[in-house]
Scaffold this motif. Structure first.
Motif, PDB file in Angstrom:
ATOM      1  N   TYR A  76     -16.724   3.354   2.566  1.00 47.73           N
ATOM      2  CA  TYR A  76     -16.575   3.459   1.113  1.00 47.73           C
ATOM      3  C   TYR A  76     -17.231   2.248   0.465  1.00 47.73           C
ATOM      4  CZ  TYR A  76     -13.251   7.106   2.254  1.00 47.73           C
ATOM      5  OH  TYR A  76     -12.670   8.245   2.748  1.00 47.73           O
ATOM      6  N   ASP A  77     -18.176   2.525  -0.462  1.00 46.89           N
ATOM      7  CA  ASP A  77     -18.936   1.470  -1.140  1.00 46.89           C
ATOM      8  C   ASP A  77     -18.596   1.446  -2.627  1.00 46.89           C
ATOM      9  OD1 ASP A  77     -20.161   1.122   1.323  1.00 46.89           O
ATOM     10  OD2 ASP A  77     -21.852   2.412   0.822  1.00 46.89           O
ATOM     11  N   LEU A  78     -18.519   0.241  -3.187  1.00 45.50           N
ATOM     12  CA  LEU A  78     -18.185   0.067  -4.603  1.00 45.50           C
ATOM     13  C   LEU A  78     -19.447  -0.140  -5.432  1.00 45.50           C
ATOM     14  CD1 LEU A  78     -16.103  -0.382  -6.896  1.00 45.50           C
ATOM     15  CD2 LEU A  78     -16.133  -2.828  -6.280  1.00 45.50           C
ATOM     16  N   LEU A 118     -15.649  -0.912   2.002  1.00 45.27           N
ATOM     17  CA  LEU A 118     -14.359  -1.385   1.507  1.00 45.27           C
ATOM     18  C   LEU A 118     -13.243  -1.068   2.506  1.00 45.27           C
ATOM     19  CD1 LEU A 118     -14.611  -0.075  -2.165  1.00 45.27           C
ATOM     20  CD2 LEU A 118     -14.851  -2.461  -1.432  1.00 45.27           C
ATOM     21  N   SER A 120      -9.105  -0.341   3.233  1.00 45.91           N
ATOM     22  CA  SER A 120      -8.104   0.436   2.503  1.00 45.91           C
ATOM     23  C   SER A 120      -7.337  -0.452   1.521  1.00 45.91           C
ATOM     24  CB  SER A 120      -7.136   1.111   3.481  1.00 45.91           C
ATOM     25  OG  SER A 120      -6.512   0.155   4.308  1.00 45.91           O
ATOM     26  N   GLN A 122      -8.542  -3.106  -0.013  1.00 37.48           N
ATOM     27  CA  GLN A 122      -9.429  -3.383  -1.149  1.00 37.48           C
ATOM     28  C   GLN A 122      -9.493  -2.181  -2.088  1.00 37.48           C
ATOM     29  OE1 GLN A 122     -12.927  -4.467   1.109  1.00 37.48           O
ATOM     30  NE2 GLN A 122     -12.604  -6.660   0.762  1.00 37.48           N
ATOM     31  N   GLN A 123      -9.489  -0.980  -1.533  1.00 38.19           N
ATOM     32  CA  GLN A 123      -9.510   0.208  -2.383  1.00 38.19           C
ATOM     33  C   GLN A 123      -8.244   0.299  -3.236  1.00 38.19           C
ATOM     34  OE1 GLN A 123     -11.013   3.942  -0.509  1.00 38.19           O
ATOM     35  NE2 GLN A 123     -11.332   2.673   1.305  1.00 38.19           N
ATOM     36  N   LYS A 124      -7.108  -0.040  -2.656  1.00 39.12           N
ATOM     37  CA  LYS A 124      -5.855  -0.037  -3.428  1.00 39.12           C
ATOM     38  C   LYS A 124      -5.887  -1.073  -4.543  1.00 39.12           C
ATOM     39  CE  LYS A 124      -2.931   1.545   0.419  1.00 39.12           C
ATOM     40  NZ  LYS A 124      -1.840   1.164   1.360  1.00 39.12           N
ATOM     41  N   ILE A 126      -8.531  -2.261  -6.073  1.00 36.43           N
ATOM     42  CA  ILE A 126      -9.464  -1.809  -7.116  1.00 36.43           C
ATOM     43  C   ILE A 126      -8.794  -0.771  -8.008  1.00 36.43           C
ATOM     44  CG2 ILE A 126     -11.611  -0.536  -7.515  1.00 36.43           C
ATOM     45  CD1 ILE A 126     -12.665  -1.831  -4.903  1.00 36.43           C
ATOM     46  N   LYS A 127      -8.068   0.151  -7.380  1.00 35.35           N
ATOM     47  CA  LYS A 127      -7.397   1.202  -8.140  1.00 35.35           C
ATOM     48  C   LYS A 127      -6.351   0.628  -9.093  1.00 35.35           C
ATOM     49  CE  LYS A 127      -5.310   5.743  -7.427  1.00 35.35           C
ATOM     50  NZ  LYS A 127      -4.849   6.744  -6.422  1.00 35.35           N
ATOM     51  N   VAL A 136     -16.424   4.457  -6.542  1.00 37.49           N
ATOM     52  CA  VAL A 136     -16.361   4.256  -5.089  1.00 37.49           C
ATOM     53  C   VAL A 136     -16.999   5.473  -4.423  1.00 37.49           C
ATOM     54  CG1 VAL A 136     -14.880   3.976  -3.068  1.00 37.49           C
ATOM     55  CG2 VAL A 136     -14.290   2.823  -5.221  1.00 37.49           C
ATOM     56  N   GLU A 138     -18.499   7.577  -1.061  1.00 38.43           N
ATOM     57  CA  GLU A 138     -18.325   7.784   0.385  1.00 38.43           C
ATOM     58  C   GLU A 138     -19.689   7.750   1.073  1.00 38.43           C
ATOM     59  OE1 GLU A 138     -17.195  11.696   2.643  1.00 38.43           O
ATOM     60  OE2 GLU A 138     -15.337  10.816   1.830  1.00 38.43           O
TER      61      GLU A 138
END
Length: 540
Positions: A76-78, A118, A120, A122-124, A126-127, A136, A138
């Motif tokens: 997953y890329d930001l 990213l 998991s 880091q994804q949280k 960001i959210k 984000v 895939e």
């Protein structure tokens, strides 16, 4: 009176123009609604409806035991989108520890990658920031757990296409079908709707090879050790399951790391090379001569130290005096092999080479797979015929010679070996069971009393044949100091279930360069480890 007429004329003209203009406007409106409607609707959609392709997850490649050889990993890329302001960017930078340095004087003007892969957590994080102008995405990347051990066989997938090996051969199966989704944007090109699926994304299919990753490990490990020990340049190993008609290992060195983006690709020498193999061809000629009743495999014949054929001397390393045809194979007599080939005859020899699969495409699907060359002629000299009898004058691939030897283990039945687990194995009898058994007896003698003593496998009956050939140099013929050492063997040779193993070492050091000295021990190491791992037991 005249003045009144003039005024009425001007009024009439003005009214006429006004009515005409109204009709033109009405015509244009109708024209736009009818003739240009579809064009204008499409142009509007281009501005407010966007489409995006969704790449499918590529199918995995597994060995026979479902051990992964090639898998797709989801990353997953930001991305920053058009309009992301400096404050929000700095908030992201703080929680992600972004190392990139961007010269920002205002909101982002275009889609920009901020961070790859990213976690998991880091994804949280960001959210939780609830920032709108970010995305984000895939991304799928390919990973090869066995690395260089199997790279020349599996190949790799890079730059959005399959580049080598099995990845390339079965790309249409592994790739799947790309999907498409649409979404709506506003006048600022900001996304204002959730994506809507237009075409469904279909995941690629997984494929299962007959390869056993443990036997592949043994094959590559011992191959590399032998090459380093003997200061050689390259080598090949093939391991076949004779009973099931399956390929268990295909090792090739030098190899490469397919996980390294800066990889230096190396060819699969077991499948794309074809060359003269020398004395390992003698048992093939022997089996055909026995099959046709041209020789008695146990009857002693005179073997002079040397013979002259068309002004060429063919000689042995010692004066054997008398040998049986089986002993000719055991001691690898050039003179004896020449005599058998001369008795057999050119047409009969070539026809049976074809039956063993030489100069024909191999049974597995692999890019640029070699199948050798037999340059058939109307007439050949005795010298040329004799050279065919001891493996010179035509080229074959390692895969072909291993397949040919398995015929002896399978009692005269030649199988088309498979690499995909769900493929069917076809077979055909090409020599009698009696001829196959006599050939196995000769191969046993090679290991027991002949040139292949170092191929003996502890606890298992073994037979095989050594080969040592001078390599050719383009434009210069055969080189005096460049060799290829080979060994092809069957073990346990007395059992219905057995392995055929081919090994070859290229350009070994001159201290030890023969098939009996360096290829036979390599065969024994691979065979012993593989048989113990498989739990094979010698038939009584």
């Amino acid at each position: 009176m005249k003045k009144s007429n003039f005024i009425n004329w001007r009024l009439f003209f003005i009214c006429f123009c006004f009515v005409g203009a109204i009709f033109l406007v009405i015509y244009k409106i109708l024209s736009v609604q009818i003739e240009d409607s579809l064009f204008l609707q499409n142009e509007g959609k281009k501005r407010y409806i966007k489409y995006r392709d969704n790449n499918p997850v590529r199918g995995a490649i597994y060995d026979r035991n479902k051990f992964p050889l090639a898998v797709s990993i989801v990353n997953y890329d930001l991305y920053a989108l058009n309009g992301l302001n400096i404050d929000n960017y700095l908030r992201l930078k703080d929680i992600l520890n972004l190392e990139i340095e961007l010269q920002i004087n205002g909101p982002f003007k275009k889609k920009t990658l901020l961070k790859r892969s990213l976690t998991s957590e880091q994804q949280k994080a960001i959210k939780s920031l609830r920032i709108d102008d970010i995305e984000v995405e895939e991304r799928h990347s390919r990973h090869y757990p066995m690395g260089e051990q199997v790279a020349p066989l599996v190949g790799f997938y890079g730059k959005d296409k399959a580049q080598e090996g099995i990845e390339k051969s079965y790309d249409s199966i592994l790739s799947g079908v790309s999907g498409k989704e649409k979404f709506y944007t506003n006048a600022k090109q900001e996304i204002i709707s959730k994506p809507i699926e237009v075409n469904k994304t279909i995941k690629g299919k997984d494929i299962y090879l007959t390869i056993d990753s443990t036997i592949q490990f043994y094959s590559y490990k011992y191959l590399v050790e032998t090459i380093i020990k003997n200061k050689a340049k390259a080598g090949t190993v093939l391991v076949f399951d004779n009973y099931h008609g399956e390929v268990l290992a295909v090792a090739s060195y030098p190899s490469y790391n397919p996980n390294n983006p800066n990889r230096s690709v190396q060819k699969n020498r077991a499948l794309v090379d074809a060359y003269e193999l020398g004395s390992v061809l003698k048992p093939i000629v022997f089996s055909v001569a026995v099959d046709k009743g041209i020789i008695n495999p146990d009857m002693t014949i005179e073997i002079p130290r040397r013979i002259q054929l068309n002004n060429k001397i063919i000689s042995d390393t010692k004066n054997y005096g008398q040998l049986t045809p089986k002993e000719i194979i055991a001691y690898s007599s050039q003179v004896g092999a020449s005599q058998i080939a001369l008795k057999l005859g050119y047409d009969s020899l070539i026809e049976n080479f074809y039956k063993f699969g030489f100069s024909k495409p191999i049974s597995i699907n692999f890019p640029s797979a070699a199948f050798g060359l037999i340059n058939r002629k109307e007439r050949v000299s005795d010298r040329e015929l004799a050279s065919l009898g001891y493996g010179y004058g035509f080229t074959i691939s390692p895969f072909q010679i291993a397949s040919a030897y398995s015929t002896f283990a399978n009692k005269g039945i030649r199988k088309d070996f498979k690499l995909l687990l769900n493929d069917e194995v076809t077979s055909q009898r090409i020599i009698t069971e009696n001829a196959a058994q006599h050939t196995l007896d000769a191969l046993k003698q090679v290991v027991k009393i002949g040139t292949g003593k170092k191929a003996e496998v502890s606890g298992f009956s073994t037979g095989g044949k050594t080969g040592t050939v001078h390599k050719t140099v383009s434009g210069s013929g055969y080189a005096d100091d460049l060799y290829r050492a080979s060994f092809v063997g069957i073990t346990p040779i007395s059992s219905e279930k057995s392995l055929t193993i081919f090994v070859s070492i290229e350009d070994p050091g001159l201290n030890a360069y023969s098939g009996g000295m360096i290829a036979a021990p390599l065969f024994a190491e691979i065979a012993e480890s593989s048989l113990n791992y498989l739990g094979y037991i010698e038939d009584e």
